[in-house]
Motif scaffolding. Structure first.
Motif, PDB file in Angstrom:
ATOM      1  N   UNK A  81       1.337 -14.840 -18.970  1.00  0.00           N
ATOM      2  CA  UNK A  81       2.667 -14.405 -19.012  1.00  0.00           C
ATOM      3  C   UNK A  81       3.316 -16.349 -19.288  1.00  0.00           C
ATOM      4  N   UNK A 114      -3.444  -8.309 -20.031  1.00  0.00           N
ATOM      5  CA  UNK A 114      -2.780  -9.339 -19.291  1.00  0.00           C
ATOM      6  C   UNK A 114      -3.666 -10.360 -18.271  1.00  0.00           C
ATOM      7  N   UNK A 115      -5.129 -10.141 -18.458  1.00  0.00           N
ATOM      8  CA  UNK A 115      -5.876 -10.623 -17.349  1.00  0.00           C
ATOM      9  C   UNK A 115      -6.866 -11.670 -18.244  1.00  0.00           C
ATOM     10  N   UNK A 116      -7.339 -12.564 -17.809  1.00  0.00           N
ATOM     11  CA  UNK A 116      -8.177 -13.498 -18.551  1.00  0.00           C
ATOM     12  C   UNK A 116      -9.807 -13.253 -17.889  1.00  0.00           C
TER      13      UNK A 116
END
Lengths: 341, 307
Positions: free
Chosen positions: B86, B296-298
């Motif tokens: 984000x 949305x997560x690495x």
């Protein structure tokens, strides 16, 4: 859920200064290649705010909304929620204040002035309350709803300015002025500096104390840092993030109230300017650290006032500075990666 | 009937940006820079066409290249450097917004009358365009209308009926598992983020080429943000995104219609309609939506436990 979701704290100044130098250097080469006088451009950007009394006042006036909207972005960020609706919340605040300032005309200043400020703060909070409710009740991403509310607010502002209390003499959607008693008192008469800056600084201090020195603030930060762990410790995670959004909306609403009661003395279309973007920039540059927000907001106000002066005198588009600021942000964020290794 | 025709015309930026968002999201990268990428796509798309003497294809290609660059930065910062998606996305949104106006001002300067480019021409489909009613509504459009529909079909087949498509789904749902099966998570994320951002850039370029023939600062008007909402409605599935885009386009056309004809409703309220409609639909549906589990997560393969 990632174990750590907050931005690393603002560390030593070296990466910041390096980022600023690199970004300005790159933009300077670009401007020089286009045939502009880089030295003159940069001295205009950096010094306009300090050379004249007018420049100082202009910078302080810009500083107020940038600071408040940056807080409106940064407080929910502590719970790792992204409030991209500061613009709409500012507009809602401006609409609320203008309505109070017009409807309550006739009341003494001691009554109408607080009413105008409260109306702005309340309208801003209310504007954030819908996204907050959607988040709380349905889990709808606040990134979407806050920004959609911005577009809704444009319509509300336009409606109030053209159908509510229109100033038919103005060529631009604008309401009639608020009551003279509803205007913020001046700290400096000429060039005029209104008392809104005290409200803004007071709000900045209060919010920092709230977030860093109270139990509720601790719960807020715990939610942002690791929602699952916070929940396991009995913190009402589901409620805290939406409430942080509402608090953010109240801060943005205060900015709107100050713009109406201090600067324009009426609701005027375009009151939101580009404060939202600048405030996101400030919030991210300050790494979500509320204590770092005021100085960064001030620096951004200096650059903004300087960039506009540069555009007037040298015809260099003001967006050059936005791009530089964007680059600084990227470099500052990159410096985390370097530090982590 | 002209209503449906207009909806088809209005559909394109939503489909392109929605599918672009979906592609990256399917690999777990949540792009939130759409509004900035579309603005820059609109700006460089216009400039490419204008500076090449009205060649719209040049403009579109340039918009896709620049969009792809945004995607490359997003992928590098999130996938390789593990920065928050984000935060990087918002930064790119900011830069895109600034860049679009800056490029336009530098290339065109301040003019009283904006420079214009030609708008996209309709290409009737041979044979089909002569069908009564249907021909007019569905088969006499500009190339990108067909491209948007065909792209959706191709993406559907790719995602659900090919090995790379299934691998992509695995990356977005459970990168650990995908990794252990020998799927290169990073390559997937780079490829889809870059390709997706190219589509988003093209979605931006479509706007001046169809609506205004020039670039203006407010040209995207939230369509980038709406495309994120659209992707959620569409459950990150190509065919449902196409359907959702129909809804978004219908609301936009309807709002425009009511505004022009005027039915006693204040036009300001009509202008809010697309945004209010979006939020209204989101309320009952959001919880039930299917979202890629790792969105949305690495993914850090060196960190074994990903809570």
């Amino acid at each position: 859920m990632n174990t750590r979701r907050h931005l690393p704290p603002a560390g030593d100044a070296v990466p910041y200064l390096a980022a600023v130098a690199v970004a300005f250097g790159a933009a300077g080469i670009f401007l020089a290649a286009l045939g502009f006088d880089v030295v003159r451009a940069y001295s205009t950007i950096l010094l306009t705010s300090f050379r004249t009394a007018n420049g100082v006042i202009q910078t302080l006036l810009k500083f107020v909304p940038v600071l408040l909207l940056a807080l409106a972005f940064t407080v929910p960020l502590a719970a790792w929620k992204f409030n991209i609706g500061g613009e709409g919340q500012l507009i809602a605040g401006a609409v609320g204040s203008a309505a109070a300032g017009i409807l309550l005309a006739g009341l003494p200043a001691a009554a109408i002035l607080p009413a105008v400020v409260v109306a702005g703060v309340g309208a801003g909070a209310l504007w954030a309350a819908l996204p907050a409710w959607l988040l709380y009740r349905f889990g709808v991403s606040e990134i979407l709803t806050t920004v959609l509310m911005n577009f809704v607010s444009f319509g509300v502002m336009d409606y109030v300015a053209t159908e509510g209390w229109p100033d038919t003499a103005a060529g631009h959607p604008t309401t009639i002025p608020i009551a003279p008693a509803a205007r913020l008192p001046l700290l400096v008469a000429s060039p005029p500096l209104h008392a809104g800056i005290l409200l803004a600084l007071g709000a900045a201090g209060a919010v920092a104390v709230f977030v860093y020195r109270t139990a509720a603030g601790y719960e807020l930060r715990a939610t942002g840092a690791n929602a699952r762990a916070a929940m396991l410790h009995g913190i009402p995670v589901g409620r805290i993030a939406p409430l942080a959004l509402v608090l953010g909306g109240a801060l943005a609403g205060l900015a709107g109230a100050i713009e109406v009661a201090g600067v324009h003395h009426r609701l005027i279309e375009g009151v939101q300017s580009n404060y939202l973007l600048l405030s996101i920039l400030v919030g991210l540059l300050a790494r979500g650290n509320l204590v770092a927000v005021p100085p960064v907001a001030f620096a951004i106000a200096v650059l903004d006032v300087g960039a506009r002066a540069m555009q007037r005198t040298m015809m260099i588009p003001v967006e050059v500075v936005f791009v530089v600021e964007g680059l600084v942000l990227v470099f500052v964020l990159l410096s985390d990666v370097v530090r982590r290794r | 009937m002209t209503f449906i025709r207009l909806v088809m015309l209005t559909l394109v930026p939503y489909v392109l940006a929605g599918q672009g968002t979906m592609l990256a999201g399917r690999a777990g990268v949540f792009n939130v820079a759409q509004e900035g990428i579309m603005l820059t796509g609109a700006s460089v798309g216009f400039l490419g066409a204008y500076l090449s003497g009205g060649n719209l294809l040049d403009g579109m290609l340039l918009a896709m290249v620049v969009g792809g660059l945004f995607g490359l930065v997003l992928a590098a910062f999130t996938t390789t450097l593990k920065m928050d998606q984000f935060v990087v996305g918002l930064s790119l949104f900011f830069i895109g917004l600034a860049l679009s106006t800056l490029l336009y001002r530098l290339a065109v300067g301040v003019t009283l009358t904006p420079p214009l480019i030609p708008t996209l021409r309709d290409i009737p489909v041979p044979g089909l365009s002569r069908l009564p009613v249907l021909g007019e509504v569905f088969f006499r459009h500009n190339a990108l209308v067909y491209a948007a529909v065909v792209l959706s079909a191709v993406l559907y087949l790719l995602l659900y009926h090919t090995a790379p498509g299934l691998a992509l789904q695995a990356v977005g749902e459970n990168p650990m598992a995908a990794d252990s099966l020998g799927i290169n998570v990073a390559v997937m994320r780079y490829a889809t983020t870059v390709a997706g951002s190219m589509l988003i850039g093209l979605a931006g370029a479509y706007l001046p080429m169809v609506y205004t023939a020039t670039f203006t600062d407010g040209i995207v008007r939230g369509r980038g943000w709406l495309s994120i909402a659209l992707t959620f409605f569409g459950g990150w599935s190509p065919h449902l995104i196409l359907l959702g885009a129909l809804f978004f386009a219908a609301v936009e056309v309807l709002a425009f219609r009511v505004q022009v004809t005027g039915v006693g409703v204040p036009y300001q309220l009509i202008l809010m309609l697309p945004y209010l409609a979006t939020m209204a639909v989101m309320m009952p549906t959001f919880r039930r939506l299917r979202v890629p589990a790792f969105l949305g997560r690495n993914y850090d393969r060196e960190r074994r436990l990903q809570v």
